[in-house]
Design a protein around this motif. Structure first.
Motif, PDB file in Angstrom:
ATOM      1  N   VAL A   1     -24.412 -21.543  -0.387  1.00  0.00           N
ATOM      2  CA  VAL A   1     -23.677 -21.513  -1.661  1.00  0.00           C
ATOM      3  C   VAL A   1     -24.558 -21.993  -2.813  1.00  0.00           C
ATOM      4  O   VAL A   1     -24.480 -21.453  -3.926  1.00  0.00           O
ATOM      5  CB  VAL A   1     -22.341 -22.310  -1.607  1.00  0.00           C
ATOM      6  N   ALA A   2     -25.418 -22.987  -2.541  1.00  0.00           N
ATOM      7  CA  ALA A   2     -26.299 -23.465  -3.614  1.00  0.00           C
ATOM      8  C   ALA A   2     -27.275 -22.366  -4.026  1.00  0.00           C
ATOM      9  O   ALA A   2     -27.474 -22.096  -5.213  1.00  0.00           O
ATOM     10  CB  ALA A   2     -27.052 -24.717  -3.153  1.00  0.00           C
TER      11      ALA A   2
ATOM     12  N   ALA B   1     -25.528 -19.684  -6.023  1.00  0.00           N
ATOM     13  CA  ALA B   1     -25.271 -20.123  -7.403  1.00  0.00           C
ATOM     14  C   ALA B   1     -26.533 -19.933  -8.250  1.00  0.00           C
ATOM     15  O   ALA B   1     -26.473 -19.495  -9.404  1.00  0.00           O
ATOM     16  CB  ALA B   1     -24.829 -21.582  -7.421  1.00  0.00           C
ATOM     17  N   MET B   2     -27.690 -20.226  -7.660  1.00  0.00           N
ATOM     18  CA  MET B   2     -28.960 -20.058  -8.372  1.00  0.00           C
ATOM     19  C   MET B   2     -29.224 -18.580  -8.673  1.00  0.00           C
ATOM     20  O   MET B   2     -29.701 -18.230  -9.752  1.00  0.00           O
ATOM     21  CB  MET B   2     -30.112 -20.619  -7.532  1.00  0.00           C
ATOM     22  N   ALA B   3     -28.915 -17.712  -7.705  1.00  0.00           N
ATOM     23  CA  ALA B   3     -29.146 -16.279  -7.895  1.00  0.00           C
ATOM     24  C   ALA B   3     -28.237 -15.734  -8.994  1.00  0.00           C
ATOM     25  O   ALA B   3     -28.677 -14.970  -9.860  1.00  0.00           O
ATOM     26  CB  ALA B   3     -28.912 -15.528  -6.578  1.00  0.00           C
TER      27      ALA B   3
ATOM     28  N   SER C   1     -26.917 -17.360 -11.423  1.00  0.00           N
ATOM     29  CA  SER C   1     -27.396 -17.893 -12.696  1.00  0.00           C
ATOM     30  C   SER C   1     -28.657 -17.153 -13.163  1.00  0.00           C
ATOM     31  O   SER C   1     -28.817 -16.872 -14.355  1.00  0.00           O
ATOM     32  CB  SER C   1     -27.614 -19.401 -12.537  1.00  0.00           C
TER      33      SER C   1
ATOM     34  N   ALA D   1     -21.914 -19.756 -12.110  1.00  0.00           N
ATOM     35  CA  ALA D   1     -21.282 -20.035 -10.828  1.00  0.00           C
ATOM     36  C   ALA D   1     -21.425 -21.508 -10.495  1.00  0.00           C
ATOM     37  O   ALA D   1     -22.342 -22.172 -10.971  1.00  0.00           O
ATOM     38  CB  ALA D   1     -21.933 -19.196  -9.727  1.00  0.00           C
ATOM     39  N   VAL D   2     -20.512 -21.997  -9.687  1.00  0.00           N
ATOM     40  CA  VAL D   2     -20.598 -23.373  -9.213  1.00  0.00           C
ATOM     41  C   VAL D   2     -20.335 -23.361  -7.712  1.00  0.00           C
ATOM     42  O   VAL D   2     -19.462 -22.642  -7.233  1.00  0.00           O
ATOM     43  CB  VAL D   2     -19.600 -24.281  -9.977  1.00  0.00           C
ATOM     44  N   SER D   3     -21.135 -24.106  -6.960  1.00  0.00           N
ATOM     45  CA  SER D   3     -20.961 -24.152  -5.514  1.00  0.00           C
ATOM     46  C   SER D   3     -20.175 -25.395  -5.124  1.00  0.00           C
ATOM     47  O   SER D   3     -20.345 -26.455  -5.720  1.00  0.00           O
ATOM     48  CB  SER D   3     -22.330 -24.173  -4.825  1.00  0.00           C
ATOM     49  N   LEU D   4     -19.308 -25.239  -4.132  1.00  0.00           N
ATOM     50  CA  LEU D   4     -18.503 -26.370  -3.652  1.00  0.00           C
ATOM     51  C   LEU D   4     -18.479 -26.355  -2.129  1.00  0.00           C
ATOM     52  O   LEU D   4     -18.366 -25.295  -1.524  1.00  0.00           O
ATOM     53  CB  LEU D   4     -17.061 -26.254  -4.160  1.00  0.00           C
TER      54      LEU D   4
ATOM     55  N   ILE E   1     -35.713 -17.779  -5.564  1.00  0.00           N
ATOM     56  CA  ILE E   1     -34.502 -17.162  -6.109  1.00  0.00           C
ATOM     57  C   ILE E   1     -34.363 -17.410  -7.603  1.00  0.00           C
ATOM     58  O   ILE E   1     -34.012 -16.518  -8.363  1.00  0.00           O
ATOM     59  CB  ILE E   1     -33.266 -17.670  -5.328  1.00  0.00           C
ATOM     60  N   ASN E   2     -34.627 -18.634  -8.017  1.00  0.00           N
ATOM     61  CA  ASN E   2     -34.464 -18.965  -9.429  1.00  0.00           C
ATOM     62  C   ASN E   2     -35.353 -20.143  -9.796  1.00  0.00           C
ATOM     63  O   ASN E   2     -35.012 -21.292  -9.531  1.00  0.00           O
ATOM     64  CB  ASN E   2     -32.986 -19.288  -9.720  1.00  0.00           C
TER      65      ASN E   2
ATOM     66  N   ALA F   1     -33.579 -23.036 -11.555  1.00  0.00           N
ATOM     67  CA  ALA F   1     -32.261 -23.347 -10.981  1.00  0.00           C
ATOM     68  C   ALA F   1     -31.705 -24.624 -11.598  1.00  0.00           C
ATOM     69  O   ALA F   1     -32.460 -25.526 -11.943  1.00  0.00           O
ATOM     70  CB  ALA F   1     -32.394 -23.517  -9.471  1.00  0.00           C
TER      71      ALA F   1
ATOM     72  N   ARG G   1     -27.895 -29.385 -10.736  1.00  0.00           N
ATOM     73  CA  ARG G   1     -26.722 -29.588  -9.875  1.00  0.00           C
ATOM     74  C   ARG G   1     -26.873 -28.806  -8.575  1.00  0.00           C
ATOM     75  O   ARG G   1     -26.643 -29.333  -7.491  1.00  0.00           O
ATOM     76  CB  ARG G   1     -25.441 -29.140 -10.588  1.00  0.00           C
ATOM     77  N   GLU G   2     -27.246 -27.533  -8.692  1.00  0.00           N
ATOM     78  CA  GLU G   2     -27.338 -26.704  -7.492  1.00  0.00           C
ATOM     79  C   GLU G   2     -28.538 -27.104  -6.634  1.00  0.00           C
ATOM     80  O   GLU G   2     -28.490 -27.007  -5.408  1.00  0.00           O
ATOM     81  CB  GLU G   2     -27.370 -25.223  -7.855  1.00  0.00           C
TER      82      GLU G   2
ATOM     83  N   MET H   1     -27.275 -29.923  -4.602  1.00  0.00           N
ATOM     84  CA  MET H   1     -26.363 -29.394  -3.576  1.00  0.00           C
ATOM     85  C   MET H   1     -27.179 -28.859  -2.385  1.00  0.00           C
ATOM     86  O   MET H   1     -26.805 -29.027  -1.228  1.00  0.00           O
ATOM     87  CB  MET H   1     -25.550 -28.262  -4.200  1.00  0.00           C
ATOM     88  N   LEU H   2     -28.307 -28.215  -2.724  1.00  0.00           N
ATOM     89  CA  LEU H   2     -29.177 -27.640  -1.687  1.00  0.00           C
ATOM     90  C   LEU H   2     -29.938 -28.738  -0.937  1.00  0.00           C
ATOM     91  O   LEU H   2     -29.961 -28.786   0.293  1.00  0.00           O
ATOM     92  CB  LEU H   2     -30.165 -26.682  -2.350  1.00  0.00           C
TER      93      LEU H   2
END
Lengths: 408, 408
Positions: free
Chosen positions: A77-78, A81-83, A85, A91-94, B56-57, B60, B63-64, B67-68
């Motif tokens: 999910v992280a 979210a980067m892709a 963006s 997007a936000v990952s949870l 990917i980014n 990035a 926050r993400e 998360m990663l």
């Protein structure tokens, strides 16, 4: 519209595929929808983590396995979210804890009890695409839990139910539900639609396209469910309450290699023994599938049953530890078996179906170990090495016979 | 005794090392102690995740990224729990959210605000070894945060402070604090002890043995801190308030390659410009290190400063976006620089030290770009390619001079 989408591990296996999926997600968002996306762990991540764990401790506790495995989806999910963006979206990952996917405390095989929707709704209101880790939740102790292999489908459907989504789209590496595994059976056909009940049987019998419990939840909450390809724009299969009348009798053939058989020989033929065995399995959280109890002879009886391969060690240990109490003489096991099943709505009222099934097996020279039937399915336990031959034979048999059978 | 231990990523890089560490942990437990262990991600896991994200980014969101990245430590603690259990011990793994390591909302560089101790204390009471993910915490929004590279040291010391532990043991791949990096300077010597202040300077200057903020926290809460090897049983270095009087003037030489320089040329020479630049950097959460402001000429001035390599993109973007407001003519940058520092308690009162330092650089033919001094350190900015030569030269100079200097 509020859409819940779910993408499996192979759909996000590398950066290129992550971007493909990101584009699909953005397309749904740009069409004016609110979009919640459930992701599995990338490619073989979960298998890699399991291998790492087994190297350290083949009998690792389920709590720690869950703690380890949930990291795979969190990475997915992280990265997604980067892709998104990078493509200009928001997007936000949870993870399961952040969303509040509350589950039972049964590590490795938890069931969802309740989903908090507040955090997701807030993020949707802010215009974010919400990316949620599949396969996982949080126990009443605040610990990580997982829903069992393939549990991301269940996460998606449960989220769709909790959020009252308009549709739940399950994207996989096939473009719908087939009459048999198209990788094994060349002329397997895609179904435009299938009923919850038939899908439920197919899923529980090893057709990997949908996780069994996800279909249960979809049926219970009447979630509109679609199975689609993450690679093409082909129309998929709709899973719903009622299907068109004109249907093949046998809607699908499914194989499941994740099966072991345990046979407990020479049990005293007295009441309560079967109950004791299955109470023991329940206490160890081992799901039992097909059960075969022999008629007693010389005051003794044999009980055989099948379980998932993953549960074999736990089940055997529990049985050996209680061998005396169970009055068992010998405990045998075999993990080179597999299940083959046919599923169809009108099967129970059509006695010819079982006969054709067994004939197909006989023609293909496949020996049947155990048989189990229900209203809409017939399952046989055979040797794992026979499974592909058997699947092709059965599919051929019913494909050629389908016109006649429908006329019956 | 309550012991907090911390093991770095290389100490748990593979199954064999995980078991080595598990044995050390069990030894401490079996000696009758309560044991809390902080772990980093295995080996190059974090670097691997960063590479995946960059693919990917490259920009990035933090926050993400957090998360990663937090998944790495979570895998470590789960695998360690499995190893301890395989050896017959009892352990439970907890992540930053489960413990309740509450941090600020500054993703990628969060600071610990408070640690909940209840869950850990409950697990210790039950006789469990408690394994805690280093490097991470949870924001006031319930999101994952990380404490910056090397933050696991800070996690360990902060836990030791919150739990009132008797000692905090930091296990690394060297067996203590050396007068210079022993991989570069062959005759670098291990220190038996070092003061918080000196360790603080050494750490902040790039000696990788301890994370800078961990020493700040240790000093603030007077945590007894030991630096030890995870591979040998050698005695390590104790970090404490006061050290023995008889000490070398220069206690260490440290190099830091994670440095970029930004030069803003031709700024209007009017009040407030420096403030505007550094307010901008603060808003972008970019830490500024050495600052050099040229005297004005023709009504214009130049300002140069150093920042971490990771922050370069963010800093340059912010500066370019505000170029007009800052009245800057040109913005230059250089990421092939490095910092070399010497640290010692009595340095400020010993004018000869700076001279010797610069002499060593001159003898080694190393050009100095910028200079910064404090009470107990001198830092120079030089080309990255010169750093090893310079470190050896400086260490040699002070090693040979130490007897004389102490007599001054």
């Amino acid at each position: 519209m509020l859409i819940v989408q779910k993408y499996g591990g192979s759909s996000v296996a590398n950066a290129e595929r992550v971007f493909n999926v990101a584009k699909r997600i953005l397309k749904a968002k740009e069409a004016g929808n609110d979009v919640v996306v459930v992701l599995s762990a990338q490619g073989k991540t979960t298998d890699g983590l399991i291998a790492k764990a087994k190297e350290i401790n083949p009998k690792a506790s389920r709590r720690e396995m869950d703690m380890l495995l949930v990291t795979g989806e969190q990475q997915s999910v992280a990265l997604m979210a980067m892709a998104i963006s990078a493509l200009g979206g928001r997007a936000v990952s949870l993870n399961g804890v952040q969303v509040g996917i509350e589950t039972t405390n049964t590590y490795s095989n938890a069931r969802i009890r309740k989903i908090q929707t507040e955090r997701i709704e807030n993020e949707l209101e802010r215009g974010n695409i919400v990316l949620v880790t599949g396969f996982q939740g949080v126990s009443t102790h605040g610990d990580m839990t997982t829903l069992g292999r393939g549990g991301s489908d269940t996460s998606a459907v449960a989220l769709a139910a909790a959020l009252h989504a308009d549709v739940c789209e399950i994207y996989t590496d096939v473009d719908g539900v087939y009459t048999a595994d198209p990788r094994v059976v060349k002329d397997a056909q895609k179904l435009d639609e299938i009923s919850y009940d038939e899908m439920l049987e197919l899923a529980s019998l090893g057709a990997k396209v949908l996780h069994c419990r996800s279909v249960e939840v979809a049926k219970k909450y009447n979630v509109k469910l679609s199975v689609l390809s993450s690679m093409t724009d082909a129309e998929g299969t709709e899973v719903k309450e009622e299907c068109k009348m004109e249907r093949m009798l046998v809607s699908g053939v499914a194989a499941d290699k994740n099966v072991s058989r345990i046979s407990i020989m020479g049990i005293k033929d007295e009441p309560g023994k079967a109950f004791e065995i299955f109470a023991l399995m329940a206490r160890e959280k081992v799901s039992v599938d097909i059960i075969l109890q022999s008629t007693g002879h010389d005051g003794k009886q044999d009980i055989s049953f099948t379980i998932g391969k993953d549960d074999l060690d736990i089940a055997l240990k529990a049985l050996e530890d209680n061998k005396d109490r169970l009055t068992a003489e010998t405990i045998l096991h075999d993990d080179s078996v597999a299940k083959l099943s046919i599923v169809g709505a009108g099967m129970a009222t059509n006695p010819g179906v079982a006969a054709m099934f067994f004939e197909a097996m006989y023609d293909a020279g496949v020996n049947i170990h155990m048989i189990s039937t229900s209203e809409i399915k017939i399952t046989v336990l055979i040797s794992e090495t026979d499974i592909d031959t058997a699947m092709v034979a059965v599919h051929d048999k019913f494909k050629n016979a389908s016109v006649n059978m429908r006329k019956n």
